[in-house]
Design a protein around this motif. Structure first.
Motif, PDB file in Angstrom:
ATOM      1  N   MET A 177       0.853  -1.193   0.000  1.00 49.72           N
ATOM      2  CA  MET A 177       0.000   0.000   0.000  1.00 49.72           C
ATOM      3  C   MET A 177       0.889   1.242   0.000  1.00 49.72           C
ATOM      4  SD  MET A 177      -3.060   0.778   2.614  1.00 49.72           S
ATOM      5  CE  MET A 177      -3.736   2.375   2.737  1.00 49.72           C
ATOM      6  N   GLU A 178       0.491   2.216  -0.745  1.00 45.50           N
ATOM      7  CA  GLU A 178       1.247   3.438  -0.883  1.00 45.50           C
ATOM      8  C   GLU A 178       0.977   4.382   0.291  1.00 45.50           C
ATOM      9  OE1 GLU A 178       1.313   6.648  -4.300  1.00 45.50           O
ATOM     10  OE2 GLU A 178       1.358   4.596  -5.061  1.00 45.50           O
ATOM     11  N   ASP A 179       2.026   5.063   0.742  1.00 44.62           N
ATOM     12  CA  ASP A 179       1.851   6.042   1.818  1.00 44.62           C
ATOM     13  C   ASP A 179       0.999   7.210   1.342  1.00 44.62           C
ATOM     14  OD1 ASP A 179       3.372   4.786   3.785  1.00 44.62           O
ATOM     15  OD2 ASP A 179       5.236   5.675   3.052  1.00 44.62           O
ATOM     16  N   PRO A 180       0.152   7.747   2.215  1.00 50.11           N
ATOM     17  CA  PRO A 180      -0.623   8.935   1.828  1.00 50.11           C
ATOM     18  C   PRO A 180       0.315  10.110   1.555  1.00 50.11           C
ATOM     19  CG  PRO A 180      -1.392   8.048   3.928  1.00 50.11           C
ATOM     20  CD  PRO A 180      -0.157   7.303   3.554  1.00 50.11           C
ATOM     21  N   VAL A 181      -0.105  10.988   0.690  1.00 48.24           N
ATOM     22  CA  VAL A 181       0.666  12.184   0.374  1.00 48.24           C
ATOM     23  C   VAL A 181      -0.007  13.369   1.041  1.00 48.24           C
ATOM     24  CG1 VAL A 181       1.511  13.671  -1.476  1.00 48.24           C
ATOM     25  CG2 VAL A 181       1.450  11.207  -1.800  1.00 48.24           C
ATOM     26  N   LEU A 182       0.805  14.217   1.634  1.00 47.26           N
ATOM     27  CA  LEU A 182       0.303  15.414   2.296  1.00 47.26           C
ATOM     28  C   LEU A 182       0.574  16.619   1.406  1.00 47.26           C
ATOM     29  CD1 LEU A 182       1.736  14.775   5.867  1.00 47.26           C
ATOM     30  CD2 LEU A 182      -0.501  14.152   4.983  1.00 47.26           C
ATOM     31  N   TYR A 183      -0.343  17.557   1.425  1.00 46.32           N
ATOM     32  CA  TYR A 183      -0.221  18.789   0.657  1.00 46.32           C
ATOM     33  C   TYR A 183      -0.629  19.966   1.540  1.00 46.32           C
ATOM     34  CZ  TYR A 183      -0.745  15.621  -3.361  1.00 46.32           C
ATOM     35  OH  TYR A 183      -0.618  14.592  -4.262  1.00 46.32           O
ATOM     36  N   ARG A 184      -0.239  21.148   1.127  1.00 48.36           N
ATOM     37  CA  ARG A 184      -0.836  22.349   1.685  1.00 48.36           C
ATOM     38  C   ARG A 184      -1.923  22.756   0.694  1.00 48.36           C
ATOM     39  NH1 ARG A 184       3.496  26.362   3.858  1.00 48.36           N
ATOM     40  NH2 ARG A 184       1.636  27.254   4.770  1.00 48.36           N
ATOM     41  N   PHE A 185      -2.950  23.430   1.197  1.00 43.46           N
ATOM     42  CA  PHE A 185      -4.115  23.770   0.391  1.00 43.46           C
ATOM     43  C   PHE A 185      -4.463  25.241   0.551  1.00 43.46           C
ATOM     44  CE2 PHE A 185      -4.442  19.310   1.333  1.00 43.46           C
ATOM     45  CZ  PHE A 185      -4.946  18.745   0.178  1.00 43.46           C
ATOM     46  N   CYS A 186      -5.035  25.813  -0.497  1.00 42.11           N
ATOM     47  CA  CYS A 186      -5.678  27.115  -0.402  1.00 42.11           C
ATOM     48  C   CYS A 186      -7.124  26.806  -0.040  1.00 42.11           C
ATOM     49  CB  CYS A 186      -5.578  27.859  -1.727  1.00 42.11           C
ATOM     50  SG  CYS A 186      -6.300  29.504  -1.635  1.00 42.11           S
ATOM     51  N   VAL A 187      -7.566  27.308   1.100  1.00 39.11           N
ATOM     52  CA  VAL A 187      -8.873  26.940   1.642  1.00 39.11           C
ATOM     53  C   VAL A 187      -9.581  28.156   2.225  1.00 39.11           C
ATOM     54  CG1 VAL A 187      -8.099  24.612   2.244  1.00 39.11           C
ATOM     55  CG2 VAL A 187      -7.924  26.415   3.942  1.00 39.11           C
ATOM     56  N   ARG A 188     -10.802  27.927   2.644  1.00 42.15           N
ATOM     57  CA  ARG A 188     -11.514  28.882   3.491  1.00 42.15           C
ATOM     58  C   ARG A 188     -12.443  28.071   4.390  1.00 42.15           C
ATOM     59  NH1 ARG A 188     -14.781  32.299  -0.948  1.00 42.15           N
ATOM     60  NH2 ARG A 188     -15.732  30.560  -2.002  1.00 42.15           N
ATOM     61  N   ALA A 189     -12.900  28.696   5.451  1.00 46.35           N
ATOM     62  CA  ALA A 189     -13.794  28.023   6.395  1.00 46.35           C
ATOM     63  C   ALA A 189     -15.054  27.572   5.673  1.00 46.35           C
ATOM     64  CB  ALA A 189     -14.141  28.955   7.547  1.00 46.35           C
TER      65      ALA A 189
END
Length: 63
Positions: free
Chosen positions: A1-13
Motif C-alpha cells: 500500500m502506498e503512503d498517503p501524500v500530504l499537501y498544503r491547500f488554499c482553503v476557506r472556512a
C-alpha cells in the motif's frame, strides 16, 4: 500500500447559514494535510501540488 501524500491547500472556512460569504477569507493551510482531511475541515479552493510530501517523509518521523 502506498503512503498517503500530504499537501498544503488554499482553503476557506466551511460556509454556515449565519456567516456571509465576504467574511470567509481564503488562506493557505499552515501545515500539510491529506486531501480527505482538508475536504473534511475546509472548503478547498486549490491543492498546492508543489508542496507534496509523503507521510513517511523523515520530517514526520518522531523519536
Amino acid at each position: 500500500m502506498e503512503d498517503p501524500v500530504l499537501y498544503r491547500f488554499c482553503v476557506r472556512a466551511k460556509a454556515s447559514p449565519d456567516q456571509p460569504e465576504a467574511s470567509r477569507p481564503a488562506f493557505i493551510t499552515p501545515y500539510p494535510l491529506t486531501e480527505a482531511d482538508a475536504a473534511e475541515r475546509f472548503e478547498v479552493l486549490e491543492c498546492l501540488q508543489h508542496t507534496a510530501q509523503p507521510l513517511s517523509s523523515v520530517s514526520y518521523v518522531f523519536d
